[in-house]
Scaffold this motif. Structure first.
Motif, PDB file in Angstrom:
ATOM      1  N   GLY A  74       0.790  -1.220   0.000  1.00  0.00           N
ATOM      2  CA  GLY A  74       0.000   0.000   0.000  1.00  0.00           C
ATOM      3  C   GLY A  74       0.823   1.271   0.000  1.00  0.00           C
ATOM      4  O   GLY A  74       0.260   2.375   0.083  1.00  0.00           O
ATOM      5  N   GLY A  75       2.152   1.150  -0.081  1.00  0.00           N
ATOM      6  CA  GLY A  75       3.013   2.329  -0.063  1.00  0.00           C
ATOM      7  C   GLY A  75       3.124   3.008  -1.412  1.00  0.00           C
ATOM      8  O   GLY A  75       2.507   2.590  -2.398  1.00  0.00           O
ATOM      9  N   LYS A  76       3.912   4.079  -1.443  1.00  0.00           N
ATOM     10  CA  LYS A  76       4.106   4.874  -2.656  1.00  0.00           C
ATOM     11  C   LYS A  76       5.524   4.691  -3.158  1.00  0.00           C
ATOM     12  O   LYS A  76       6.481   4.825  -2.401  1.00  0.00           O
ATOM     13  N   THR A  77       5.646   4.379  -4.439  1.00  0.00           N
ATOM     14  CA  THR A  77       6.954   4.114  -5.030  1.00  0.00           C
ATOM     15  C   THR A  77       7.415   5.292  -5.869  1.00  0.00           C
ATOM     16  O   THR A  77       6.666   5.814  -6.703  1.00  0.00           O
ATOM     17  N   ILE A  78       8.660   5.713  -5.635  1.00  0.00           N
ATOM     18  CA  ILE A  78       9.286   6.798  -6.385  1.00  0.00           C
ATOM     19  C   ILE A  78      10.447   6.224  -7.184  1.00  0.00           C
ATOM     20  O   ILE A  78      10.983   5.169  -6.852  1.00  0.00           O
ATOM     21  N   CYS A  79      10.845   6.915  -8.228  1.00  0.00           N
ATOM     22  CA  CYS A  79      11.917   6.452  -9.118  1.00  0.00           C
ATOM     23  C   CYS A  79      13.113   5.942  -8.322  1.00  0.00           C
ATOM     24  O   CYS A  79      13.536   6.550  -7.335  1.00  0.00           O
ATOM     25  N   GLY A  80      13.653   4.827  -8.744  1.00  0.00           N
ATOM     26  CA  GLY A  80      14.792   4.244  -8.062  1.00  0.00           C
ATOM     27  C   GLY A  80      16.038   4.256  -8.923  1.00  0.00           C
ATOM     28  O   GLY A  80      16.151   5.035  -9.879  1.00  0.00           O
ATOM     29  N   LEU A  81      16.949   3.350  -8.592  1.00  0.00           N
ATOM     30  CA  LEU A  81      18.218   3.307  -9.301  1.00  0.00           C
ATOM     31  C   LEU A  81      18.666   1.855  -9.409  1.00  0.00           C
ATOM     32  O   LEU A  81      18.683   1.115  -8.418  1.00  0.00           O
ATOM     33  N   THR A  82      18.999   1.436 -10.629  1.00  0.00           N
ATOM     34  CA  THR A  82      19.526   0.093 -10.836  1.00  0.00           C
ATOM     35  C   THR A  82      20.779   0.184 -11.688  1.00  0.00           C
ATOM     36  O   THR A  82      20.981   1.151 -12.438  1.00  0.00           O
ATOM     37  N   GLY A  83      21.629  -0.825 -11.596  1.00  0.00           N
ATOM     38  CA  GLY A  83      22.839  -0.825 -12.406  1.00  0.00           C
ATOM     39  C   GLY A  83      23.580  -2.141 -12.297  1.00  0.00           C
ATOM     40  O   GLY A  83      23.471  -2.861 -11.296  1.00  0.00           O
ATOM     41  N   TYR A  84      24.322  -2.450 -13.353  1.00  0.00           N
ATOM     42  CA  TYR A  84      25.180  -3.629 -13.376  1.00  0.00           C
ATOM     43  C   TYR A  84      26.619  -3.177 -13.204  1.00  0.00           C
ATOM     44  O   TYR A  84      27.098  -2.285 -13.907  1.00  0.00           O
ATOM     45  N   VAL A  85      27.297  -3.766 -12.236  1.00  0.00           N
ATOM     46  CA  VAL A  85      28.673  -3.360 -11.937  1.00  0.00           C
ATOM     47  C   VAL A  85      29.598  -4.547 -12.136  1.00  0.00           C
ATOM     48  O   VAL A  85      29.509  -5.545 -11.399  1.00  0.00           O
ATOM     49  N   LYS A  86      30.454  -4.439 -13.121  1.00  0.00           N
ATOM     50  CA  LYS A  86      31.412  -5.503 -13.400  1.00  0.00           C
ATOM     51  C   LYS A  86      32.693  -5.307 -12.604  1.00  0.00           C
ATOM     52  O   LYS A  86      33.275  -6.257 -12.089  1.00  0.00           O
ATOM     53  N   ASP A  87      33.130  -4.033 -12.498  1.00  0.00           N
ATOM     54  CA  ASP A  87      34.356  -3.711 -11.764  1.00  0.00           C
ATOM     55  C   ASP A  87      34.023  -2.612 -10.760  1.00  0.00           C
ATOM     56  O   ASP A  87      33.721  -1.478 -11.143  1.00  0.00           O
ATOM     57  N   SER A  88      34.046  -2.926  -9.479  1.00  0.00           N
ATOM     58  CA  SER A  88      33.627  -1.978  -8.453  1.00  0.00           C
ATOM     59  C   SER A  88      34.554  -0.762  -8.380  1.00  0.00           C
ATOM     60  O   SER A  88      34.106   0.361  -8.104  1.00  0.00           O
ATOM     61  N   ILE A  89      35.836  -0.943  -8.655  1.00  0.00           N
ATOM     62  CA  ILE A  89      36.778   0.189  -8.565  1.00  0.00           C
ATOM     63  C   ILE A  89      36.496   1.219  -9.646  1.00  0.00           C
ATOM     64  O   ILE A  89      36.401   2.426  -9.376  1.00  0.00           O
ATOM     65  N   SER A  90      36.348   0.769 -10.880  1.00  0.00           N
ATOM     66  CA  SER A  90      36.051   1.703 -11.966  1.00  0.00           C
ATOM     67  C   SER A  90      34.684   2.343 -11.769  1.00  0.00           C
ATOM     68  O   SER A  90      34.478   3.518 -12.119  1.00  0.00           O
ATOM     69  N   PHE A  91      33.750   1.605 -11.192  1.00  0.00           N
ATOM     70  CA  PHE A  91      32.422   2.158 -10.922  1.00  0.00           C
ATOM     71  C   PHE A  91      32.507   3.297  -9.914  1.00  0.00           C
ATOM     72  O   PHE A  91      31.902   4.364 -10.092  1.00  0.00           O
ATOM     73  N   GLU A  92      33.278   3.105  -8.860  1.00  0.00           N
ATOM     74  CA  GLU A  92      33.398   4.111  -7.813  1.00  0.00           C
ATOM     75  C   GLU A  92      34.204   5.326  -8.261  1.00  0.00           C
ATOM     76  O   GLU A  92      34.051   6.416  -7.691  1.00  0.00           O
ATOM     77  N   MET A  93      35.036   5.168  -9.283  1.00  0.00           N
ATOM     78  CA  MET A  93      35.850   6.285  -9.766  1.00  0.00           C
ATOM     79  C   MET A  93      35.163   7.075 -10.868  1.00  0.00           C
ATOM     80  O   MET A  93      35.649   8.133 -11.265  1.00  0.00           O
ATOM     81  N   ASN A  94      34.050   6.611 -11.358  1.00  0.00           N
ATOM     82  CA  ASN A  94      33.353   7.270 -12.469  1.00  0.00           C
ATOM     83  C   ASN A  94      32.508   8.435 -11.938  1.00  0.00           C
ATOM     84  O   ASN A  94      31.528   8.247 -11.229  1.00  0.00           O
ATOM     85  N   THR A  95      32.904   9.656 -12.278  1.00  0.00           N
ATOM     86  CA  THR A  95      32.214  10.847 -11.777  1.00  0.00           C
ATOM     87  C   THR A  95      30.797  10.977 -12.325  1.00  0.00           C
ATOM     88  O   THR A  95      29.922  11.532 -11.659  1.00  0.00           O
ATOM     89  N   ASN A  96      30.559  10.478 -13.530  1.00  0.00           N
ATOM     90  CA  ASN A  96      29.204  10.529 -14.092  1.00  0.00           C
ATOM     91  C   ASN A  96      28.246   9.646 -13.299  1.00  0.00           C
ATOM     92  O   ASN A  96      27.085  10.016 -13.058  1.00  0.00           O
ATOM     93  N   TYR A  97      28.734   8.466 -12.905  1.00  0.00           N
ATOM     94  CA  TYR A  97      27.900   7.576 -12.086  1.00  0.00           C
ATOM     95  C   TYR A  97      27.597   8.225 -10.742  1.00  0.00           C
ATOM     96  O   TYR A  97      26.463   8.155 -10.240  1.00  0.00           O
ATOM     97  N   ILE A  98      28.612   8.854 -10.161  1.00  0.00           N
ATOM     98  CA  ILE A  98      28.422   9.497  -8.858  1.00  0.00           C
ATOM     99  C   ILE A  98      27.394  10.617  -8.969  1.00  0.00           C
ATOM    100  O   ILE A  98      26.525  10.788  -8.102  1.00  0.00           O
ATOM    101  N   SER A  99      27.453  11.363 -10.062  1.00  0.00           N
ATOM    102  CA  SER A  99      26.489  12.446 -10.276  1.00  0.00           C
ATOM    103  C   SER A  99      25.068  11.898 -10.392  1.00  0.00           C
ATOM    104  O   SER A  99      24.119  12.471  -9.844  1.00  0.00           O
TER     105      SER A  99
END
Length: 337
Positions: A122-147
């Motif tokens: 019965g709750g309300k759902t707002i836009c979320g975030l999903t993603g596939y991460v192959k390499d966690s280090i490159s993911f964490e260093m990507n400024t576009n992803y962080i934005s």
């Protein structure tokens, strides 16, 4: 504003969901939003009581990591607890943002699972975030992803603070038609108390023991023609009694499964067998319920039980042999002499 975060992953190093949550929490801190995170893998013994933490929040983030298939057991257990013990009236006013990161296939299905479950609650759902991460280090260093992560947090904050209107979902209509099972109505206080009891292992174990005791009791009623086990034992003593002229003995049977001992008094050919207290018995016998019933049903003797260590005796040991004479195991009772 208050937002709770429920993380359903395993908490392992390099989990991309933990990185996403840390960035979102940083945004919330800058916006003076009070947040509290519950790591379900640490709260696994108390998951069933966590729905009570939803009562005073404006929004929640359900976050998990797909490592094999589905949203994981911890998150599924939490959602089950929300369904059974959560305050649906409170949940109906809570906005939810799903965060599902994947190191394999299935992040979109995971998001759909969380959204569907929240709609059913019965709750309300707002836009979320999903993603596939192959390499966690490159993911964490990507400024576009962080934005992108930071903007998702900002959008969630805006929607919650403005109490954004959410269009109705068909899941809620289906729930009203086919999932409206009859349940006991509890007040929010009773629901919270019930969830605490359900998460208390000692309480649950006590309840299981009580249920087993009641089950054994009713089984005995069926087995012994409606008599309780204590009454059935007394009845068997009376039926097996052979009598003996000149007998003047008293026995007390301490049976650990019985609430009261069985008192046996014999004078000549008269038997008194009750569960009333007996002062100064000549012999005290400690024996299990199963062994006593088997002897009274003709399987073995009291002397054999004593020799095998199945019965402990205090008092006049000469009376032990007489006990078998007074309550013989033969098909035909002994004749009175």
């Amino acid at each position: 504003m208050r937002i709770n975060i429920y993380y359903g992953g395993r908490g392992i190093m390099g989990d991309p969901t933990l990185f996403v949550l840390s960035k979102m929490q940083s945004v919330f801190d800058e916006l003076n939003v009070k947040t509290e995170r519950y790591d379900l893998h640490d709260e696994k013994r108390n998951i069933i009581s966590l729905p009570s933490t939803l009562n005073d929040v404006d929004g929640v983030i359900l976050a998990t990591t797909v490592e094999w298939y589905g949203v994981g057991g911890y998150m599924a257990e939490f959602l089950d607890a929300c369904w059974f013990y959560g305050n649906k009236e409170k949940i109906s006013n809570i906005y939810m943002c799903p965060i599902v990161m994947s190191t394999t296939y299935g992040e979109r299905q995971g998001q759909l699972t969380l959204e569907s479950a929240w709609d059913m609650l019965g709750g309300k759902t707002i836009c979320g975030l999903t993603g596939y991460v192959k390499d966690s280090i490159s993911f964490e260093m990507n400024t576009n992803y962080i934005s992108t992560i930071e903007k998702t947090a900002e959008n969630f904050y805006r929607n919650v603070s403005r109490r954004a209107q959410v269009l109705p979902a068909s899941n809620q209509e289906v729930k009203a038609m086919v999932a409206a099972s009859e349940v006991i109505k509890f007040t929010p206080q009773e629901t919270e108390q019930l969830s605490k009891y359900a998460s208390d292992e000692n309480y649950v174990q006590t309840q299981k023991e009580d249920i087993k005791h009641l089950t054994d009791h009713f089984k005995s009623l069926l087995k012994y023609d409606g008599l309780g086990e204590e009454d059935a034992a007394i009845d068997k003593f009376k039926k097996r009694f052979a009598g003996k002229k000149g007998a003047d003995v008293s026995y007390k049977f301490e049976v650990k499964e019985f609430n009261k001992p069985i008192s046996v008094e014999i004078k000549d050919t008269t038997l008194s067998c009750t569960n009333l207290p007996l002062e100064s018995p000549q012999v005290v016998c400690h024996i299990s319920k199963d062994k006593l019933m088997s002897i009274l049903e003709g399987e073995g003797t009291f002397r054999e039980a004593f020799m095998a260590g199945d019965m402990q005796v205090k008092g006049d040991f000469a009376m032990l042999k007489e006990l078998d004479e007074l309550f013989p195991t033969a098909a035909e009772p002994l004749k009175m002499v």
